[in-house]
Write an enzyme that holds these catalytic residues in place. Structure first.
Site, PDB file in Angstrom:
ATOM      1  N   ARG A 150     -38.228  -9.036  29.263  1.00 51.00           N
ATOM      2  CA  ARG A 150     -38.974  -8.058  28.475  1.00 51.00           C
ATOM      3  C   ARG A 150     -39.665  -7.064  29.416  1.00 51.00           C
ATOM      4  O   ARG A 150     -40.165  -7.429  30.476  1.00 51.00           O
ATOM      5  CB  ARG A 150     -40.009  -8.765  27.607  1.00 51.00           C
ATOM      6  CG  ARG A 150     -39.386  -9.597  26.499  1.00 51.00           C
ATOM      7  CD  ARG A 150     -40.426 -10.421  25.770  1.00 51.00           C
ATOM      8  NE  ARG A 150     -39.843 -11.160  24.655  1.00 51.00           N
ATOM      9  CZ  ARG A 150     -40.416 -12.206  24.088  1.00 51.00           C
ATOM     10  NH1 ARG A 150     -41.567 -12.656  24.527  1.00 51.00           N
ATOM     11  NH2 ARG A 150     -39.820 -12.820  23.081  1.00 51.00           N
TER      12      ARG A 150
ATOM     13  N   ARG B 284     -53.031  -8.342  27.894  1.00 51.28           N
ATOM     14  CA  ARG B 284     -52.641  -9.093  26.692  1.00 51.28           C
ATOM     15  C   ARG B 284     -53.437 -10.393  26.578  1.00 51.28           C
ATOM     16  O   ARG B 284     -53.830 -10.800  25.475  1.00 51.28           O
ATOM     17  CB  ARG B 284     -51.140  -9.393  26.728  1.00 51.28           C
ATOM     18  CG  ARG B 284     -50.271  -8.165  26.542  1.00 51.28           C
ATOM     19  CD  ARG B 284     -48.797  -8.475  26.757  1.00 51.28           C
ATOM     20  NE  ARG B 284     -48.259  -9.333  25.717  1.00 51.28           N
ATOM     21  CZ  ARG B 284     -47.066  -9.890  25.767  1.00 51.28           C
ATOM     22  NH1 ARG B 284     -46.286  -9.700  26.844  1.00 51.28           N
ATOM     23  NH2 ARG B 284     -46.633 -10.646  24.774  1.00 51.28           N
TER      24      ARG B 284
END
Length: 264
Positions: free
Chosen positions: A210, A221
């Site tokens: 990713r 995150r």
């Protein structure tokens, strides 16, 4: 010796066993005893319905464990990011609404996400229950999800499992993570490598990394995840549904712990 039931006894037993099942035949009175007993046996041998929420930061092992749970209990796996993309691609009513918002750079509303989840849990694949991954992320979302499940008559959340891993460990995990896009199967270059480098074990299709699997993005995150997650975890803990799992272990050990939780 086996036990024999009269037709009336068989119908009563069948009715009790299927009381919570939406697929009960419309007219039990016209079903033969043989058909009733065959259906009763099938349903009693099928896995009990389970609705599960998996909570965990990126790299915590959800991608490894979710397919195992799905296969063992015959559940559907609902990862909200994947659901949104699929709904947009399929051009469903909710998908069109989501596409319009995303094209304007906005955030997809709770109502749209829950609408897409609602569309999926009504499918045969979710007949034994579901694994919800990536949602809810706020208490408001959790409350709306509970309301939708109640209004649809599909039960309630049975287990909320949080994957606990130290942040420092996650950085190493994330940087080597490999994904099979079609199935969601997850591998790792060091900890869980595929049999053939860069290829999915089952299909032989290419694995990908990713774009946001890097240390800078991960730090942001994780910070957001920890701030958002605690209120949601507390919400379910008050209902007796929450179970933390030490996910900083080998996959087999984590699987055994999850199996023990789901056996309760």
């Amino acid at each position: 010796a086996g036990r024999w039931w009269t037709p009336s006894q068989a119908r009563r037993i069948f009715a009790r066993a299927t009381r919570s099942r939406s697929s009960m035949p419309a007219d039990l009175a016209r079903a033969s005893t043989t058909d009733l007993l065959a259906e009763l046996k099938r349903r009693m041998e099928s896995p009990p319905k389970k609705n599960i929420i998996l909570v965990g930061p990126p790299g915590s092992g959800k991608g490894t464990q979710a397919p195992l749970i799905k296969d063992k209990y015959k559940l559907c796996h609902l990862a909200t990011g994947d659901l949104l993309r699929a709904a947009v691609a399929a051009g469903t009513e909710m998908g069109k609404a989501a596409k319009e918002v995303m094209e304007k750079g906005g955030l997809v509303s709770d109502e749209i996400v829950i609408g897409i989840i609602k569309d999926n849990i009504s499918t045969p694949d979710c007949g034994n229950g579901f694994i919800l991954d990536g949602f809810p992320r706020t208490v408001v979302q959790a409350e709306k999800l509970d309301g939708m499940l109640t209004s649809e008559g599909v039960g309630h959340i049975d287990h909320v499992i949080e994957f606990k891993v130290p942040d420092a460990t996650l950085v190493e995990r994330i940087c080597g993570r490999l994904i099979h896009p079609a199935s969601g199967r997850s591998y790792h270059e060091k900890f869980h490598p595929p049999k053939v480098a860069g290829k999915d074990d089952e299909t032989g299709e290419p694995l990908v990394k990713r774009k946001d699997d890097n240390e800078e993005t991960l730090t942001k995150r994780l910070d957001a995840f920890h701030k958002q997650t605690k209120p949601v975890v507390d919400y379910y803990a008050k209902q007796g549904l929450y179970s933390p799992v030490d996910a900083d272990r080998k996959a087999d050990s984590v699987s055994a712990t999850i199996a023990a939780i789901l056996a309760k």
